[in-house]
Structure formats: structure tokens, C-alpha cells
Design a protein around this motif. Sequence first.
Motif, PDB file in Angstrom:
ATOM      1  N   HIS A  34       1.254   9.322  -5.967  1.00  0.00           N
ATOM      2  CA  HIS A  34       1.706  10.706  -5.852  1.00  0.00           C
ATOM      3  C   HIS A  34       2.584  11.097  -7.029  1.00  0.00           C
ATOM      4  CE1 HIS A  34       0.168  10.789  -1.742  1.00  0.00           C
ATOM      5  NE2 HIS A  34       0.312  12.103  -1.816  1.00  0.00           N
TER       6      HIS A  34
ATOM      7  N   ARG B 113      -4.505   7.882  -5.178  1.00  0.00           N
ATOM      8  CA  ARG B 113      -3.967   8.513  -3.975  1.00  0.00           C
ATOM      9  C   ARG B 113      -4.980   8.393  -2.826  1.00  0.00           C
ATOM     10  NH1 ARG B 113      -1.884  13.975  -5.881  1.00  0.00           N
ATOM     11  NH2 ARG B 113      -4.039  14.586  -5.501  1.00  0.00           N
ATOM     12  N   GLU B 114      -6.262   8.593  -3.162  1.00  0.00           N
ATOM     13  CA  GLU B 114      -7.319   8.498  -2.156  1.00  0.00           C
ATOM     14  C   GLU B 114      -7.425   7.083  -1.604  1.00  0.00           C
ATOM     15  OE1 GLU B 114      -8.972  10.989  -1.004  1.00  0.00           O
ATOM     16  OE2 GLU B 114     -10.411   9.863   0.224  1.00  0.00           O
ATOM     17  N   GLU B 115      -7.312   6.095  -2.526  1.00  0.00           N
ATOM     18  CA  GLU B 115      -7.486   4.704  -2.117  1.00  0.00           C
ATOM     19  C   GLU B 115      -6.339   4.206  -1.239  1.00  0.00           C
ATOM     20  OE1 GLU B 115      -7.989   2.536  -5.708  1.00  0.00           O
ATOM     21  OE2 GLU B 115     -10.034   3.256  -6.039  1.00  0.00           O
ATOM     22  N   THR B 116      -5.166   4.772  -1.450  1.00  0.00           N
ATOM     23  CA  THR B 116      -3.986   4.217  -0.766  1.00  0.00           C
ATOM     24  C   THR B 116      -3.480   5.097   0.362  1.00  0.00           C
ATOM     25  OG1 THR B 116      -2.584   5.307  -2.396  1.00  0.00           O
ATOM     26  CG2 THR B 116      -3.186   3.018  -2.834  1.00  0.00           C
ATOM     27  N   LYS B 117      -4.229   6.124   0.692  1.00  0.00           N
ATOM     28  CA  LYS B 117      -3.698   7.050   1.711  1.00  0.00           C
ATOM     29  C   LYS B 117      -3.705   6.395   3.095  1.00  0.00           C
ATOM     30  CE  LYS B 117      -7.873   9.548   3.035  1.00  0.00           C
ATOM     31  NZ  LYS B 117      -8.550  10.832   3.020  1.00  0.00           N
ATOM     32  N   SER B 118      -2.881   6.926   3.966  1.00  0.00           N
ATOM     33  CA  SER B 118      -2.784   6.366   5.312  1.00  0.00           C
ATOM     34  C   SER B 118      -3.986   6.818   6.135  1.00  0.00           C
ATOM     35  CB  SER B 118      -1.509   6.847   5.987  1.00  0.00           C
ATOM     36  OG  SER B 118      -1.665   8.184   6.408  1.00  0.00           O
TER      37      SER B 118
ATOM     38  N   SER C  44       0.919   4.066  -2.818  1.00  0.00           N
ATOM     39  CA  SER C  44       0.656   5.462  -2.465  1.00  0.00           C
ATOM     40  C   SER C  44       1.720   6.371  -3.064  1.00  0.00           C
ATOM     41  CB  SER C  44       0.628   5.598  -0.945  1.00  0.00           C
ATOM     42  OG  SER C  44       0.409   6.929  -0.581  1.00  0.00           O
ATOM     43  N   GLU C  45       2.996   5.943  -2.942  1.00  0.00           N
ATOM     44  CA  GLU C  45       4.077   6.748  -3.518  1.00  0.00           C
ATOM     45  C   GLU C  45       3.913   6.856  -5.031  1.00  0.00           C
ATOM     46  OE1 GLU C  45       7.769   5.077  -2.278  1.00  0.00           O
ATOM     47  OE2 GLU C  45       7.331   5.403  -0.147  1.00  0.00           O
TER      48      GLU C  45
ATOM     49  N   ARG D 159       0.839  -1.210   0.000  1.00  0.00           N
ATOM     50  CA  ARG D 159       0.000   0.000   0.000  1.00  0.00           C
ATOM     51  C   ARG D 159       0.869   1.253   0.000  1.00  0.00           C
ATOM     52  NH1 ARG D 159      -1.614   3.352   3.774  1.00  0.00           N
ATOM     53  NH2 ARG D 159      -1.011   2.047   5.536  1.00  0.00           N
ATOM     54  N   LEU D 160       1.953   1.233   0.766  1.00  0.00           N
ATOM     55  CA  LEU D 160       2.839   2.398   0.799  1.00  0.00           C
ATOM     56  C   LEU D 160       3.463   2.655  -0.565  1.00  0.00           C
ATOM     57  CD1 LEU D 160       4.574   1.887   4.281  1.00  0.00           C
ATOM     58  CD2 LEU D 160       2.843   3.581   3.670  1.00  0.00           C
TER      59      LEU D 160
END
Lengths: 229, 360
Positions: B237, B245-250, B233-234, B229-230
Motif C-alpha cells: 500500500h 497489494r492483490e497478492e497480499t490482501k486479506s 500488504s502494508e 503477509r500483513l
Amino acid sequence: MTPLRIRAHIRSQIALPNGPPALDSLLIALACEREGIPPPPTPQLARRDIPIPVAMEPGGRFHLASFGVYVPEVFENRFVNRRFPLDIAQDWGEPKLRTVRINGGSCKTYRLPLEVMHLAGDQILWFCQGDPDAIRALLSVCTSLGKKRGVGLGRVRAWETDKIEPWDGFPVVYKGQALRNLPPDWPGLVNPRVAMRVLSPPYTDKLREEPLATPSWMTEARDPQRIAC
Amino acid sequence: MAKKKAETTETTGEERATEAPPQSGTFLFEKKRYEFVLRAEQPIAHHSANDGNEAIAFRRRVRVRGGWAEIPIITADTMRHGMREAAAFAVLSAANMLTGANLSEAAIRLLFAGGMVTGRGDAGSISLDRYRELCELVPTMALFGGCCDNRVIPGRLVVEDAMLVCTEVADDRLGYVPAWALDLARDGVGIDVSVHHVEDEQRVRMDPTMHPERRLLMSPDAQVSVTNRLQASEQAHQTNDALAREETKSSMMPRRFERVAAGSLFFWAIEANTYTPLDADVLNVAVSAFLHNARVGGKRGTGHGLLRHVESRGVSILRPAEERAPVAALAKDAPVGVMLRAHIEDRADRIRDFLRGVNA
């Protein structure tokens, strides 16, 4: 009995969803409070003769006292909140208390809107034929008016009782308009607005509703100073 | 219309509160008013609504000279509930019912939230005997009011908002804060405008999966999942892909809130009709028990909400006067609650039975 103008100086927001408070019912409530007559005010209890220092009309059907006269200046919304004390239930609830429904039933959590207002001049006026000293004595223990008094709404800062010169129709008719619920054929009324209302306290007793002339100053004569001066 | 005579009756009049006579049932109508200055020992996070992700402090619009002002407050509902809760615990303690978890849902609702009209019983007739019995067994019901069976029992207590003592209301003639409280504030911390009392704070709920050491505590599968997931997310971005970005945000959650700074003073007042010395004792118990450890608002778990009693004045409103004396119930070693405890202890068995079967 003396013609009187009674003025309540309101210090805070006030909630009057059922319209202006009536002076006779207010004085009856205060007399009950002073005597320790327990609530709730059932029709049977409230209909009981509780003497107040205000003159009756010649037919003895109602008191010669007006409803409150005020002009709303600013309206606001606030909320009445209720939450079931879940933390208490977790710690102190009996073993068989295993689930609590907070989306319905007796434990439902709710947030009800309540409209409150600030009044022009922060005042409510009443007119009556009464005994000023006895009225003053009763009003001196009335420190809040309207709904939700328990949480500080309708706080009365001071009461003022003035003797005034009566006008034609005083104290229940002003310039042809009813200042309280009146029989439609009451002398002095001009084109009265008639609606199903109650003639004497308790005004919430729907079983005694009848066609009566009702105050229209709320929409037509909205300036209490015009009446007061 | 000629004004012949005008007399003004100040509603906050008074004679000094009298000591309770020995008979708890003696009829003695009194309208008591207690006024308090309270100090926020901790910041007060008492919020009315959210604006975006910021919680807004409760404010009340008041009329001041030249217009209107929004003054931070602690709502009367909060203060009243605190008193009700403190009084309920006092009753339960006196009835020896805090020895275990033994309260029914209805009893909890009645004692701590005022009950609920359940619809049982004949709504067309009210048994005054039953009402009197209820008030006798649970004296706090008479003071705070509530609902039981088909009855709505009006309370005898009026609680006002606790209002911040600030420049906008620092005029005795406005009637919001009396002169004695203003003098106390001026002699102490001084009086400032309300905006200077309100702080804007930010807190962040951290995402533990972002911390490498916490990830070591996870199972291998979970570690892989979080690492993927991290990376996603990167990647999102870098490619400026909003959906990814929304789906993988912390789950990190920054949020802001307003709070009234520690050290601020609040003016608070209550009024109650008391008919017997027992009523007066119940009122004193509720006030003193609440103010002994008054916590209001949110974020109590993180050092917010503690109020301390600074000074008080009590009057009995029956005839106009100006005399105000410190509230005797808050004096050190005041015999508060003696009458209530004796009353409850005498009826402990009946109270337990009543609360076991109450319909509220």
C-alpha cells in the motif's frame, strides 16, 4: 356449427417455443384432462377419436380450426434451474450413497435458458367453426397456455368467444394465407409456404410429417387486429 | 366483421370446495384454485443474479397501466419446490421411512427433484399400468409430475410467482392481485410502491487472521506467515504496488444484496386438477405442510426467508362464479392428510420396495 373467434386474454409472460398453439389440439387436451385420460399423450392415444365441438373439413382429415394468432411485443430470457437436493442426500441418503456427481450424469445441475414473451394486447386469437357453448365449457377449465405452465407462465385471465361473420376461406385461410397446416392444394391459398408439418393432432408426431402449407402470418401479417376486425 | 355476441368466461370462477367423500378412489374431476396472502416475517433475500458484488432481488416484468413495471417476486419454482419437499416428507413420514438414512440417490431425486429420464426402458411404448402404479405408490408424483424410467409425467399443479403487493399492481382490473387481497393489504399495512419494499444491505465476511486474539490461536509458523503477509500488504500500500497489494490482501469479503423488507405482503396462487379425493388431500397436505414453515430464498441461516400465511381463498373452477371461501385445509384442526396417511400406511411395504429399486 357457428363461425367463432376465440380470444384468450393472457395475464403474464408466455413461452411458446414451438409456435402458436392449435385450437383443435388444445380442445382435445382439455377433453382428455376432463375425462382423466392419463398422460403422456402417445401418438396411439392422441390419435384415438376424442370428439371436440369443432367441425371437420369435408374430407374429415382435420378440424376447421386455426392455429393461435398473436404478435410478440417484448421478449425476455429466464432460466430453468435444477439442482440435486444435496442437503437431503446428506441427511437421508443410504450408507452406500457416498458420492454424488453434480457436473454430469443423472444428478447434473443445470440452468437452461428459456425465452418468454409478452404479447401485443396480451391476447391470442383463434378462429373456428364450432359449437360455442361446448367450446366455452371446455375452455373454462383452461387457465394456462404454452410451456412451463406449472410455474405460472401463460396464465389465461379470461376467455372470450364471439360469433363473427365468416370471410372467404374462414377459418383456415385469410387473404390467401394459411391459418393452420393445410394441404398445399387447399382452395384459397395464394403462394403458400410449404414445409414438412403434421396435418392433425398430435402435431409433434414427426412420423406423420408431410409437405403442407403452413401459417406465414407470423412473419407477414403480424397484426392480429387486422384479422380480428 | 360484425360482432353478434360476446360472452366472457372468467377462468377464476367458482363453487365452494366440497368435502372429500369417504372413498379415496372416487373419480371426481375438479380444478381447484387456492389464493394466499403471505407476509414476510423476515426479510426475503431471493436473488436472480449478481451485478458486481451485489446480489439482485428477483423481479418480474409485468404490464401495468401506462407501461411496464419490475415487481419483486418469489419465483414459482421456489414455491413449487417448497411444496414438493413438504409433500415428500409427508409421504416418507407416513411410510415410516424417516427413521434412518435409507434413501437411494434415485429415490431422493424422484421425491425431491422430480426424477430424471434415465433412458432405461422402451421409449416407444408407455406402460399406463406402470404409470398408474407409480402414481398410486407415490401420490405426489401425480400432482407435481416428474420423470421415472423412460417416462416424463406431466404434473397437475400450476404454481404462480408470489408477487409483492405494491402500488404498481394494486388494481384489481390488471388481474395480478385480486380485490380481496388488495383490501386486506389496504386495511392492514397499507400499499406502497415496490421500491420502498426493497432494501440494500451489506455484509462482510471477516478475515479471522486480522484479529490479534485469533492469531494467538495459531501455530507459531502460521503466526509468522500471517504477520509477514500483513507487513507485505502494508508495504504494498505504501509503495502503491497494485500487483503486490492483490497478492497480499486479506480474505475479508464485503458484499451487498437486495432484500424485500420484513412485513411486506405477497400474493400467491396455485391451481391443481384433482381427480380423486386422495388427489385433493395430497394437494392440501402439500400446501399446509409447506405454509406451516415456509422458508424461501437465501441467507436462511441469518434470519431471512420466513413467510407466514395471513389469509387465503379457495375456489373450485368448474363454472363461472364469484364465490370464494377460506381454504379449509388451512383451518385450525382441519383433517388434512388423514386420507393420504391411510393410503401410504396401507402400501408402506410396497412403497419401500419401490423406492429401493426405483430408476429415476
